[in-house]
Design a protein around this motif. Structure first.
Motif, PDB file in Angstrom:
ATOM      1  N   GLN A 139      -1.762 -52.942  -5.347  1.00 25.78           N
ATOM      2  CA  GLN A 139      -0.936 -53.323  -4.210  1.00 25.78           C
ATOM      3  C   GLN A 139       0.375 -52.532  -4.155  1.00 25.78           C
ATOM      4  N   GLY A 140       0.641 -51.708  -5.113  1.00 29.71           N
ATOM      5  CA  GLY A 140       1.870 -50.932  -5.167  1.00 29.71           C
ATOM      6  C   GLY A 140       2.532 -51.122  -6.522  1.00 29.71           C
ATOM      7  N   PRO A 141       3.455 -50.226  -6.892  1.00 33.77           N
ATOM      8  CA  PRO A 141       4.071 -50.316  -8.220  1.00 33.77           C
ATOM      9  C   PRO A 141       5.051 -51.491  -8.303  1.00 33.77           C
ATOM     10  N   VAL A 142       5.138 -52.050  -9.507  1.00 35.07           N
ATOM     11  CA  VAL A 142       6.133 -53.087  -9.797  1.00 35.07           C
ATOM     12  C   VAL A 142       7.028 -52.556 -10.901  1.00 35.07           C
ATOM     13  N   VAL A 143       8.281 -53.026 -10.952  1.00 35.24           N
ATOM     14  CA  VAL A 143       9.252 -52.531 -11.912  1.00 35.24           C
ATOM     15  C   VAL A 143       9.732 -53.706 -12.752  1.00 35.24           C
ATOM     16  N   THR A 144       9.707 -53.546 -14.089  1.00 35.78           N
ATOM     17  CA  THR A 144      10.178 -54.614 -14.973  1.00 35.78           C
ATOM     18  C   THR A 144      11.701 -54.668 -14.945  1.00 35.78           C
ATOM     19  N   SER A 145      12.230 -55.868 -15.145  1.00 35.08           N
ATOM     20  CA  SER A 145      13.691 -56.028 -15.047  1.00 35.08           C
ATOM     21  C   SER A 145      14.258 -56.887 -16.158  1.00 35.08           C
ATOM     22  N   GLY A 146      13.590 -57.069 -17.241  1.00 28.61           N
ATOM     23  CA  GLY A 146      14.130 -57.864 -18.342  1.00 28.61           C
ATOM     24  C   GLY A 146      13.006 -58.629 -19.007  1.00 28.61           C
ATOM     25  N   GLY A 147      13.369 -59.685 -19.700  1.00 32.66           N
ATOM     26  CA  GLY A 147      12.365 -60.511 -20.346  1.00 32.66           C
ATOM     27  C   GLY A 147      12.747 -60.839 -21.762  1.00 32.66           C
ATOM     28  N   GLY A 148      11.745 -61.089 -22.567  1.00 34.41           N
ATOM     29  CA  GLY A 148      11.972 -61.463 -23.949  1.00 34.41           C
ATOM     30  C   GLY A 148      10.873 -60.908 -24.822  1.00 34.41           C
ATOM     31  N   ALA A 149      10.674 -61.537 -25.983  1.00 37.28           N
ATOM     32  CA  ALA A 149       9.659 -61.076 -26.921  1.00 37.28           C
ATOM     33  C   ALA A 149       8.282 -61.412 -26.361  1.00 37.28           C
ATOM     34  N   GLY A 150       7.496 -60.411 -26.049  1.00 38.91           N
ATOM     35  CA  GLY A 150       6.124 -60.624 -25.609  1.00 38.91           C
ATOM     36  C   GLY A 150       5.948 -60.747 -24.105  1.00 38.91           C
ATOM     37  N   TYR A 151       7.009 -60.646 -23.315  1.00 36.35           N
ATOM     38  CA  TYR A 151       6.848 -60.715 -21.867  1.00 36.35           C
ATOM     39  C   TYR A 151       7.992 -59.963 -21.188  1.00 36.35           C
ATOM     40  N   SER A 152       7.798 -59.644 -19.928  1.00 33.98           N
ATOM     41  CA  SER A 152       8.830 -59.017 -19.102  1.00 33.98           C
ATOM     42  C   SER A 152       8.780 -59.672 -17.733  1.00 33.98           C
ATOM     43  N   THR A 153       9.869 -59.652 -17.041  1.00 37.34           N
ATOM     44  CA  THR A 153       9.850 -60.070 -15.643  1.00 37.34           C
ATOM     45  C   THR A 153       9.721 -58.816 -14.802  1.00 37.34           C
ATOM     46  N   TYR A 154       9.136 -58.971 -13.612  1.00 34.93           N
ATOM     47  CA  TYR A 154       8.964 -57.799 -12.761  1.00 34.93           C
ATOM     48  C   TYR A 154       9.336 -58.130 -11.335  1.00 34.93           C
ATOM     49  N   ASN A 155       9.641 -57.084 -10.576  1.00 32.66           N
ATOM     50  CA  ASN A 155       9.933 -57.183  -9.146  1.00 32.66           C
ATOM     51  C   ASN A 155       9.064 -56.167  -8.430  1.00 32.66           C
TER      52      ASN A 155
END
Length: 187
Positions: A139-155
Motif C-alpha cells: 500500500q506504500g512505504p511506512v516510516v518508523t518513528s520510535g518504539g521500544g524493545a522488540g517493537y516500533s511505531t510507524y506512520n
C-alpha cells in the motif's frame, strides 16, 4: 369540570392531611426509650448542661531530665548509677598493630586489605536506533518513528499509524484500524 379532577383533588387533599397527621404524631411529645440524661438531649431540651471545668493534673507532669551517658564519641562521661556495666576508662583502638599505624607506613603487597580488581570490559554501545527506517508495503512505504524493545511505531503517508513488530525475515504491521499485515523485513 370532569368528576375525575374533583375526585383527584379530594384524594390528594386527604392524602396530604393524613401525611401531616402522621408526621405531627411522630414529632410531638417524648418518645419511649430516648435517653434524656445525655448531654446532647439536655442541650436540645434547653436545660442547663452541667459540665465540670477542665482542671490541670496535679503534680509535675514533665519527664525528668536524663543524665548524659557515655558514648563511643565521649567515653569520659561518667556512667549513671543504674547502668549495669561501666564503660572502660581507656580508649579502644583497632586490631591493626601500632607499627602499621605510623604516618607514612605503606602496606606490603601481600598484606593489601582488598584484592586488586582488574578493570571491567568496556560497555557495548547501545543498539542502533530504529527511527526513520522505511518499510516498503504493497500500500506504500511506512516510516518508523520510535518504539521500544522488540517493537516500533510507524506512520504511513496517508496518515495511518500502528505498531511494527520485526520477527526475523518478516515484520508484522498492526494498524490502528485493526488491520494486520506481514511484509518482508528491510535489510
Amino acid at each position: 369540570m370532569s368528576p375525575f379532577t374533583q375526585t383527584g383533588k379530594a384524594s390528594a387533599l386527604l392524602l396530604l392531611l393524613g401525611l401531616g397527621a402522621c408526621t405531627a404524631a411522630s414529632f410531638t411529645g417524648p418518645r419511649e426509650g430516648v435517653p434524656t440524661d445525655s448531654m446532647t438531649a439536655q442541650r436540645i431540651m434547653g436545660a442547663p448542661a452541667e459540665v465540670p471545668p477542665l482542671l490541670p493534673d496535679p503534680g509535675n507532669v514533665w519527664p525528668t531530665e536524663e543524665q548524659p551517658r557515655a558514648t563511643l564519641g565521649s567515653p569520659e562521661i561518667v556512667p549513671r548509677a543504674g547502668d549495669p556495666t561501666p564503660m572502660p576508662a581507656t580508649r579502644r583502638g583497632s586490631s591493626t598493630s601500632p607499627d602499621l599505624l605510623a604516618p607514612g607506613t605503606e602496606f606490603p603487597p601481600a598484606a593489601r586489605p582488598y584484592p586488586v580488581v582488574p578493570p571491567t570490559a568496556p560497555v557495548a554501545p547501545p543498539p542502533p536506533r530504529r527511527d526513520g527506517q522505511v518499510i516498503p508495503t504493497p500500500q506504500g512505504p511506512v516510516v518508523t518513528s520510535g518504539g521500544g524493545a522488540g517493537y516500533s511505531t510507524y506512520n504511513s503517508p496517508g496518515g495511518g499509524s500502528g505498531i511494527a513488530i520485526p520477527q526475523g525475515a518478516t515484520t508484522t504491521l498492526l494498524g490502528q484500524d485493526g488491520s494486520v499485515r506481514q511484509v518482508p523485513t528491510p535489510r
